[in-house]
Structure formats: C-alpha cells, structure tokens
Motif scaffolding. Structure first.
Motif, PDB file in Angstrom:
ATOM      1  N   UNK A  38       0.842  -1.193   0.000  1.00  0.00           N
ATOM      2  CA  UNK A  38       0.000   0.000   0.000  1.00  0.00           C
ATOM      3  C   UNK A  38       0.877   1.241   0.000  1.00  0.00           C
ATOM      4  N   UNK A  39       0.307   2.335  -0.493  1.00  0.00           N
ATOM      5  CA  UNK A  39       0.978   3.628  -0.516  1.00  0.00           C
ATOM      6  C   UNK A  39      -0.028   4.688  -0.089  1.00  0.00           C
ATOM      7  N   UNK A  40       0.414   5.579   0.781  1.00  0.00           N
ATOM      8  CA  UNK A  40      -0.476   6.639   1.255  1.00  0.00           C
ATOM      9  C   UNK A  40       0.248   7.977   1.236  1.00  0.00           C
ATOM     10  N   UNK A  41      -0.444   8.998   0.745  1.00  0.00           N
ATOM     11  CA  UNK A  41       0.023  10.377   0.807  1.00  0.00           C
ATOM     12  C   UNK A  41      -1.167  11.233   1.228  1.00  0.00           C
ATOM     13  N   UNK A  42      -0.988  12.538   1.199  1.00  0.00           N
ATOM     14  CA  UNK A  42      -2.009  13.449   1.710  1.00  0.00           C
ATOM     15  C   UNK A  42      -3.362  13.239   1.051  1.00  0.00           C
ATOM     16  N   UNK A  43      -3.383  13.068  -0.269  1.00  0.00           N
ATOM     17  CA  UNK A  43      -4.653  12.983  -0.960  1.00  0.00           C
ATOM     18  C   UNK A  43      -4.779  11.755  -1.848  1.00  0.00           C
ATOM     19  N   UNK A  44      -3.971  10.744  -1.572  1.00  0.00           N
ATOM     20  CA  UNK A  44      -4.047   9.528  -2.384  1.00  0.00           C
ATOM     21  C   UNK A  44      -3.789   8.308  -1.509  1.00  0.00           C
ATOM     22  N   UNK A  45      -4.533   7.249  -1.807  1.00  0.00           N
ATOM     23  CA  UNK A  45      -4.298   5.964  -1.153  1.00  0.00           C
ATOM     24  C   UNK A  45      -4.342   4.894  -2.233  1.00  0.00           C
ATOM     25  N   UNK A  46      -3.282   4.082  -2.311  1.00  0.00           N
ATOM     26  CA  UNK A  46      -3.199   3.028  -3.323  1.00  0.00           C
ATOM     27  C   UNK A  46      -2.885   1.709  -2.637  1.00  0.00           C
ATOM     28  N   UNK A  47      -3.420   0.626  -3.191  1.00  0.00           N
ATOM     29  CA  UNK A  47      -3.181  -0.682  -2.583  1.00  0.00           C
ATOM     30  C   UNK A  47      -3.451  -1.794  -3.596  1.00  0.00           C
ATOM     31  N   UNK A  48      -2.877  -2.933  -3.351  1.00  0.00           N
ATOM     32  CA  UNK A  48      -3.108  -4.090  -4.203  1.00  0.00           C
ATOM     33  C   UNK A  48      -4.369  -4.821  -3.753  1.00  0.00           C
ATOM     34  N   UNK A  49      -4.969  -5.544  -4.690  1.00  0.00           N
ATOM     35  CA  UNK A  49      -6.175  -6.284  -4.321  1.00  0.00           C
ATOM     36  C   UNK A  49      -5.849  -7.690  -3.841  1.00  0.00           C
ATOM     37  N   UNK A  50      -4.573  -7.989  -3.655  1.00  0.00           N
ATOM     38  CA  UNK A  50      -4.158  -9.278  -3.107  1.00  0.00           C
ATOM     39  C   UNK A  50      -3.782  -9.087  -1.646  1.00  0.00           C
ATOM     40  N   UNK A  51      -4.349  -9.896  -0.778  1.00  0.00           N
ATOM     41  CA  UNK A  51      -4.088  -9.788   0.649  1.00  0.00           C
ATOM     42  C   UNK A  51      -2.688 -10.277   0.981  1.00  0.00           C
ATOM     43  N   UNK A  52      -2.117  -9.703   2.035  1.00  0.00           N
ATOM     44  CA  UNK A  52      -0.802 -10.141   2.494  1.00  0.00           C
ATOM     45  C   UNK A  52      -0.829 -11.604   2.936  1.00  0.00           C
ATOM     46  N   UNK A  53      -2.004 -12.096   3.303  1.00  0.00           N
ATOM     47  CA  UNK A  53      -2.121 -13.488   3.753  1.00  0.00           C
ATOM     48  C   UNK A  53      -2.071 -14.471   2.592  1.00  0.00           C
ATOM     49  N   UNK A  54      -2.411 -14.001   1.390  1.00  0.00           N
ATOM     50  CA  UNK A  54      -2.510 -14.909   0.249  1.00  0.00           C
ATOM     51  C   UNK A  54      -1.340 -14.824  -0.719  1.00  0.00           C
ATOM     52  N   UNK A  55      -0.546 -13.764  -0.602  1.00  0.00           N
ATOM     53  CA  UNK A  55       0.432 -13.485  -1.645  1.00  0.00           C
ATOM     54  C   UNK A  55       1.428 -14.622  -1.848  1.00  0.00           C
ATOM     55  N   UNK A  56       1.784 -15.339  -0.779  1.00  0.00           N
ATOM     56  CA  UNK A  56       2.738 -16.412  -0.947  1.00  0.00           C
ATOM     57  C   UNK A  56       2.098 -17.803  -0.915  1.00  0.00           C
TER      58      UNK A  56
END
Length: 495
Positions: A38-56
């Motif tokens: 995920x990435x967060x700044x003042x006016x933006x939030x971005x994230x992947x649709x894959x959970x950290x629990x499932x990625x591996x």
C-alpha cells in the motif's frame, strides 16, 4: 443467546474495521483487505487487491494483481481545476448530461465536459495528489481511445473512463470512475494487467533461439556482427528504440477472452463496492504508518508519503518493509531528470572506448540531480515470529556477543572511513551497543559526503528481542530542516 449474538456482531464489526482504510477528513473509507502493498500520501491511497495473507500461498496470483487508487479533491481543489464552482449538485448535472448523450448513442466528447479533462487533474498533482494521468502515463493515454460510460456501480453514480491497451507483451486495463459526495470528487482507479495473453509462445521463443544460432555461421559473419555492434548509434535512434518498446496500442474488447475481461471488471467493481463516502471531519488526517512486527508507529510530516510491503509467510511470521520520504522532493527529482542524457548514453555501444566514461558522467550528473532535490529518506524493516537459533544464541550470552559485534562493526566502519573517495566519504561516526538477555540494540550515527558537495547524516538502528527483529535507516541532508517530532520517533525505533 442475545449476549452471544451481540458479541458476534461486535467481532464482525471489528474485523470489517481492521480490513478497511479510513480517511475521515477526506470523507471516505475503502475496504482494502489488508493488502500486501500500500501507498499513502495526503490525498491519495493506493493498494493491491491481493491480501498479504494470500500473496505467498499462490504465486500465480501475483501475475493477476490489480492496483486500486483513490484520489480525492475538495470543492476548492475542483474550482481550481475546472475554473468554476464545484459541488455534488454540479457533478450530478454533468452525470445526467453524459448519460443522455450515452442513451442517444452520441460521443460524450461532442459537448464540453470539464470533468473528463483528466490532464487538468494531473496539473494539480503538485498539491499533494498523484494521479494515473500524470507524468509518463499522461503522454501514453493521450494516444489511446478511451471508453466513457455512465451508470450506477455498487449503487453509486459513476462516470467511468476506461483504457484497454497493449504495451510490449502485457495487456493493460485502466478504469477510473468519478464519484461525488459531500461536495467532493473522488477518482477511483483500478489498474489491471494480464501477462499471459500476449506472452511469446514457447515455440516462438525456440524459433527465435534457432534464428540466432543460424545467424552465426562463419567467422566473416561474426566479424560483420561485431562491427555492427560497435557502430555508434545516435541518441535520437536510441530514444526511438526506447519509445518503441514503451509504445501503447489500442485493444478491442472483442479481442480479449471473456474471462479476462470479467476479472478486470470484477476488480474495479470490488473497489467501488468497498468504497463508502461520509460527511468529512474538520481535522486533517495525519500521514502515519504502523509496523506491527516492531510494534511501532510513525507520524510523518504533512507533505510526505510512505509505501509499505507486508508479507505473511506461511508458518514463518510477517515481514514488513516501509519506505517514506517527501512527495514534493520526489516529484522535483522526477521533473528535473535529464532523460535525453540517458538516451545519449544508451546510444553508445559497450565496446566503444567512450562508453565507460559516459556512463560514469551520467551516473554523476543523475546522482547530483537526485541529491540536489532530495533531503530525506526513511526505511524500516521488521520481521516477527523469529525462530532463528543464531538470534537465540546472540541473546543468551549478551556480554561476549556485544564485544564481538562491537569489534566487527567498529573495524568495518574504520576501514570504510579509510577508503573514502570522490563519490562517497565517511567523515565521522558514533556507535552504541546495548545487549541484554531480553534484547540487543546496535546504533550507528554516521556523517557522510556524497559527490563531495552533499553532506548527509545517517542513523541506523538494529535491534531484536526473543520474538522479532527490526532495522531502521534514516538519511537526511545535514543542512535540511527536519521536524523534531519525526527525529524523536526515529530515535525511538528499537525494542
């Protein structure tokens, strides 16, 4: 029975809250499902649709990862972008106008539609925002034909702009839905990729390999090939080759398998389903990140951003990697990068005697540009559920191990100080070692010069206990101002 039901409801609410990002000042929340990045700044939030629990659990999922991005704009922001007053009533009127055109099967571009001029949003990015349409992608998207649709998605009035294109061997779909509530505009974007549809088939790769072998038949041909390799190219031709590799090409929906389009559409629909707008508060949201393995949180300055990787290894704990810096500084670096110089070096064959000299000059000028505009960088890394026997041994005999570690690190730093050159110089350093049977701490404070002209102070903290280990690196330009609260939090990053 009623108590059990109430308890279950509370647990459900807590679980839902834990997997959602909320920005009360922006007036929205979005279910992100504990993303692995995920990435967060003042006016933006971005994230992947894959959970950290499932990625591996299934690495194939990574190939189909979608990135969701939420940007928000206040009424004041939109007035600057549009040149006229904005409100949700204004948005609804534009929505109905575009919907009428769509029902009439007319091109939405036949009438003025300021909301759809996304290049204007990109021009506003300097105000703490960062959109899909900015910088590099802006030029690419201008060459494509977007599909503009109106309609309710997950019960929300949405004006959606979609791009479907091929870049290299990758199929890309970008969906950006404009949604409004409480006199604010939200851009909800999903970037989907498919790396299989246009990937070279195995027989094609084999054929290419055979062709390469056939090309090498005689010594004479080999000499000709060597001459061709050393024949200098122009910077313009190198730039042309690079741009060709990055070219985008419109793709029609009919040419894409239905299941692929369904996956793309579902990813974007899920974003809108998980998005909820509500009345914003008057207190701005502080940008902060949490490292659960270290048990630490850091509140960042207002113009900073952070990106965090969160990987849950099956039966092996969780690894966190976080990078944070100033958004404004990073944008200045990008804006002042001399891409023509990069192309000019790419145009020189490696066999050319001037190649190494030019590469060195490019490195020096590029690094100088970065250092001129870049003042701060914070990196943290942590891992929990430690089972490493060496960590246990390190803590079991703290006095002896402290002496060994201190001797090793001090000797290494002293050697580094002696090998200083025009690119990197270790000027001075201080160390701190604190070892007990409960935890171990290594602290290094070093002053360095980069390219002679840029002085930095570097803080490194390494620590571990019986359950977790963490590392922190904070680099700041010596003459740059840093918020005292950030410095204090950096100094406390250890067990």
């Amino acid at each position: 029975m009623k108590k059990i039901t109430a308890l279950a409801a509370v647990l459900v609410l807590c679980a839902a809250h834990a997997s959602a990002y909320e920005n009360s000042y922006a007036g929205y929340s979005v279910k992100d499902g504990q993303p692995y990045y995920k990435l967060e700044a003042k006016k933006v939030y971005a994230y992947t649709n894959i959970s950290s629990k499932k990625v591996y659990q299934n690495e194939d999922d990574l190939k189909n990862t979608a990135v969701n991005i939420v940007n928000y704009y206040t009424a004041e922001d939109m007035e600057q972008i549009l040149g006229e007053k904005f409100s949700t009533v204004y948005f609804d009127a534009e929505y109905e106008k575009l919907a009428l055109l769509e029902r009439s099967q007319l091109n939405p571009k036949t009438v003025p539609a300021p909301l759809l001029e996304l290049d204007k949003y990109a021009e506003h990015d300097s105000n703490g925002n960062l959109t899909i349409q900015s910088k590099v992608l802006k030029e690419k998207l201008e060459k494509l034909t977007p599909l503009i649709k109106t309609g309710k998605i997950a019960g929300k009035k949405a004006i959606t702009i979609s791009y479907l294109y091929k870049q290299g061997d990758v199929l890309v779909k970008i969906d950006t839905s404009l949604v409004s509530a409480n006199d604010r505009l939200y851009l909800l974007s999903t970037v989907n990729t498919d790396q299989d549809l246009y990937a070279p088939k195995k027989d094609e790769k084999d054929a290419d390999a055979d062709a390469d072998i056939d090309d090498i038949n005689t010594d004479e041909e080999s000499d000709e090939n060597d001459e061709a390799k050393t024949e200098p190219k122009s910077a313009a031709s190198a730039k042309e080759e690079m741009e060709k590799a990055l070219e985008v090409e419109n793709v029609f929906v009919r040419d894409v398998p239905a299941e692929t389009m369904q996956r793309f559409d579902k990813a974007h629909t899920d974003l809108l389903k998980g998005f909820k707008a509500f009345a914003p508060t008057s207190t701005p949201k502080a940008i902060s990140f949490t490292d659960a393995a270290a048990g630490k949180s850091v509140q960042l300055p207002d113009d900073w951003f952070y990106g965090q990787l969160n990987l849950k290894y099956k039966d092996k704990g969780t690894f966190y990697l976080t990078l944070a810096s100033s958004m404004k500084e990073m944008q200045e670096v990008a804006a002042n990068t001399d891409y023509d110089s990069v192309y000019s070096v790419l145009a020189i064959p490696q066999a050319d005697p001037e190649y190494q000299k030019k590469v060195t000059e490019l490195y020096s000028s590029g690094a100088r540009n970065v250092l001129q505009h870049w003042n701060h960088l914070l990196i943290t890394a942590s891992v929990d559920n430690i089972t490493d026997a060496e960590i246990k041994e390190l803590l079991s005999t703290p006095v002896a191990n402290r002496l060994a570690v201190e001797s090793f690190i001090s000797e290494g730093l002293q050697r580094m100080k002696g090998f200083s050159n025009e690119y990197f110089a270790l000027k001075d350093y201080k160390t701190n070692f604190d070892f007990t049977q409960e935890k171990a701490l290594i602290g290094i404070n070093a002053d360095t010069d980069l390219l002679k002209d840029f002085a930095y102070n570097n803080k490194i903290l390494l620590s571990c206990n019986q359950k977790a280990a963490t590392a922190m690196l904070f680099i700041k330009k010596t003459d740059a101002e840093t918020e005292k609260s950030l410095e204090q939090q950096v100094n406390e990053w250890h067990f």
